[in-house]
Design a protein around this motif. Structure first.
Motif, PDB file in Angstrom:
ATOM      1  N   THR A  42      36.156  21.670 -39.361  1.00 46.19           N
ATOM      2  CA  THR A  42      35.290  22.764 -38.917  1.00 46.19           C
ATOM      3  C   THR A  42      36.171  23.999 -38.807  1.00 46.19           C
ATOM      4  N   VAL A  43      35.847  25.013 -39.581  1.00 48.93           N
ATOM      5  CA  VAL A  43      36.716  26.183 -39.728  1.00 48.93           C
ATOM      6  C   VAL A  43      36.073  27.364 -39.019  1.00 48.93           C
ATOM      7  N   ASP A  44      36.793  27.951 -38.075  1.00 47.98           N
ATOM      8  CA  ASP A  44      36.253  29.008 -37.223  1.00 47.98           C
ATOM      9  C   ASP A  44      36.346  30.400 -37.845  1.00 47.98           C
ATOM     10  N   VAL A  45      37.107  30.536 -38.924  1.00 47.72           N
ATOM     11  CA  VAL A  45      37.339  31.849 -39.534  1.00 47.72           C
ATOM     12  C   VAL A  45      37.000  31.760 -41.014  1.00 47.72           C
ATOM     13  N   MET A  46      36.135  32.614 -41.485  1.00 52.11           N
ATOM     14  CA  MET A  46      35.776  32.617 -42.905  1.00 52.11           C
ATOM     15  C   MET A  46      36.992  33.043 -43.737  1.00 52.11           C
ATOM     16  N   PRO A  47      37.262  32.358 -44.842  1.00 48.56           N
ATOM     17  CA  PRO A  47      38.436  32.707 -45.652  1.00 48.56           C
ATOM     18  C   PRO A  47      38.440  34.146 -46.140  1.00 48.56           C
ATOM     19  N   GLU A  48      37.270  34.703 -46.439  1.00 49.12           N
ATOM     20  CA  GLU A  48      37.230  36.085 -46.917  1.00 49.12           C
ATOM     21  C   GLU A  48      37.620  37.062 -45.804  1.00 49.12           C
ATOM     22  N   PHE A  49      37.244  36.744 -44.566  1.00 47.79           N
ATOM     23  CA  PHE A  49      37.686  37.574 -43.435  1.00 47.79           C
ATOM     24  C   PHE A  49      39.190  37.446 -43.245  1.00 47.79           C
ATOM     25  N   ALA A  50      39.709  36.217 -43.330  1.00 47.27           N
ATOM     26  CA  ALA A  50      41.151  36.001 -43.183  1.00 47.27           C
ATOM     27  C   ALA A  50      41.917  36.781 -44.238  1.00 47.27           C
ATOM     28  N   ALA A  51      41.416  36.768 -45.483  1.00 50.72           N
ATOM     29  CA  ALA A  51      42.105  37.490 -46.558  1.00 50.72           C
ATOM     30  C   ALA A  51      42.112  38.981 -46.290  1.00 50.72           C
ATOM     31  N   ARG A  52      40.973  39.554 -45.906  1.00 48.14           N
ATOM     32  CA  ARG A  52      40.917  40.990 -45.621  1.00 48.14           C
ATOM     33  C   ARG A  52      41.871  41.354 -44.481  1.00 48.14           C
ATOM     34  N   THR A  53      41.901  40.508 -43.454  1.00 48.54           N
ATOM     35  CA  THR A  53      42.730  40.796 -42.278  1.00 48.54           C
ATOM     36  C   THR A  53      44.206  40.765 -42.626  1.00 48.54           C
ATOM     37  N   LEU A  54      44.634  39.726 -43.338  1.00 48.72           N
ATOM     38  CA  LEU A  54      46.055  39.600 -43.689  1.00 48.72           C
ATOM     39  C   LEU A  54      46.462  40.640 -44.724  1.00 48.72           C
ATOM     40  N   ARG A  55      45.555  40.961 -45.653  1.00 47.89           N
ATOM     41  CA  ARG A  55      45.859  41.948 -46.695  1.00 47.89           C
ATOM     42  C   ARG A  55      46.078  43.331 -46.091  1.00 47.89           C
ATOM     43  N   ALA A  56      45.375  43.652 -45.003  1.00 50.60           N
ATOM     44  CA  ALA A  56      45.440  44.985 -44.408  1.00 50.60           C
ATOM     45  C   ALA A  56      46.716  45.205 -43.609  1.00 50.60           C
ATOM     46  N   LEU A  57      47.448  44.136 -43.299  1.00 46.56           N
ATOM     47  CA  LEU A  57      48.650  44.277 -42.489  1.00 46.56           C
ATOM     48  C   LEU A  57      49.784  44.885 -43.302  1.00 46.56           C
ATOM     49  N   THR A  58      50.530  45.782 -42.695  1.00 44.19           N
ATOM     50  CA  THR A  58      51.638  46.401 -43.409  1.00 44.19           C
ATOM     51  C   THR A  58      52.943  46.117 -42.673  1.00 44.19           C
TER      52      THR A  58
END
Length: 360
Positions: free
Chosen positions: A344-360
């Motif tokens: 059971t996954v609490d975080v959608m993969p597309e949200f995780a990708a957007r979040t990690l991609r935005a980090l600098t």
């Protein structure tokens, strides 16, 4: 035994040197570096080493499980002064690495689960049992007591990749069916030694997870096509023909895979730009996790290269499984996951990708 060699792999034109010695208790120690290692080893105590456990077949899951009760006595969170992975100090008892300095070290685990000389287990009526043939290595990334795959730097990551490739080649040639380099990081994963390190297991069989993946690839599944289709929505970063992405079927919150854009069986097939890109992304993902979770992130990292006989179809990946679902919130593998294998996954993969991609 003291054997020295220059590996076929070169890093930005520099040769990689390997030194192989046998420790006092008979275990192998390999030193890798950009420079030849010539220091005389310190005297070590020769204590007895347990030679593996046993394999027992689970008839309802159709898989082997590994039993190694002697590992209950392995080193557990020693004081900093007793770090067994640190360089030795002249005039004091030698650590696992009997030298005052090194660049990267690999040695046979003293508390091994698999061993080439594992004993024949006693037979048990109605139970399928086998020798725990194999090998378990400890990979010490750096002589420094603190650090991670980001902070050790690109040169050290490139050296680590060269050492992994050397071990892949040696252990595959020895006939092992699947080789798994991996890293456990953080208390939540159960790490008992904080010194930056990983491990390598060489299995005498292909575990279920990798056997199923190999079957899917052989049947025509193309991760190469998937990466091309998904990257806009699920991609995190790219470098040198290697992509880091959150797979749309991720089982862990913020799970990330690093894979070549074009299929290859393992890192021994990388071109120079792929080697550089893969090493960079290992550090970059560790950095992104720590920035997002605002702490050293607990994770499991594993390298999934081709099992024996599958080089023509298998697609290599390195897979990060974080044990956090948000800052200061642990992702526990509870009853549903453990009982059924259904996550059971609490975080959608597309949200995780957007979040990690935005980090600098």
């Amino acid at each position: 035994m003291d054997q020295r060699a220059t590996l076929s792999q070169r890093i930005a034109g520099q040769p990689v040197h390997r030194r192989h010695i046998q420790k006092a208790d008979g275990r192998d120690l390999l030193l890798y570096g950009y420079h030849p290692h010539n220091e005389t080893p310190q005297t070590e105590d020769a204590s007895e080493v347990a030679k593996g456990g046993e394999l027992r077949w689970h008839p309802l899951r159709s898989e082997w499980n590994l039993y190694a009760p002697h590992r209950q006595n392995r080193t557990f969170k020693p004081a900093a002064a007793a770090d067994p992975l640190a360089p030795s100090v002249a005039g004091q008892s030698a650590t696992e690495i009997p030298f005052t300095d090194f660049e990267l070290a690999i040695f046979e685990n003293k508390f091994t689960s698999l061993h080439a000389e594992a004993p024949e287990p006693p037979s048990m009526t109605g139970l399928k049992i086998a020798r725990a043939d194999g090998r378990c290595d400890v990979v010490v990334y750096t002589p420094e007591a603190q650090g991670n795959l980001h902070t050790i730097g690109q040169a050290a990551r490139r050296l680590l990749l060269a050492a992994w490739v050397d071990r892949y080649e040696t252990l595959r040639e020895a006939g092992y069916k699947f080789i798994l380099p991996f890293e456990n990081r953080g208390d939540e994963v159960g790490v008992t030694l904080p010194h930056p390190h990983g491990q390598i297991y060489a299995f005498p069989f292909v575990p279920n997870v990798q056997a199923k993946a190999a079957k899917a690839f052989a049947a025509g599944y193309s991760l190469e096509d998937g990466i091309a289709r998904w990257f806009d929505d699920y991609g995190v970063a790219r470098a040198g023909g290697i992509s880091a992405f959150c797979p749309p079927f991720a089982r862990f919150p913020f799970e990330v895979w690093i894979a070549p854009d074009q299929r290859c069986a393992g890192p021994w097939e990388f071109a120079e730009d792929q080697t550089d890109g893969f090493a960079h992304l290992l550090g970059d993902m560790t950095r992104r996790y720590d920035v997002y979770f605002q702490r050293p992130t607990a994770y499991m990292l594993s390298l999934h290269a081709a099992p024996a006989g599958t080089d023509d179809s298998f697609h290599f990946t390195a897979q990060f499984y974080p044990l956090l679902r948000a800052p200061n919130r642990v992702k526990y593998l509870a009853s549903v996951e453990q009982s059924t294998g259904t996550f059971t996954v609490d975080v959608m993969p597309e949200f995780a990708a957007r979040t990690l991609r935005a980090l600098t």
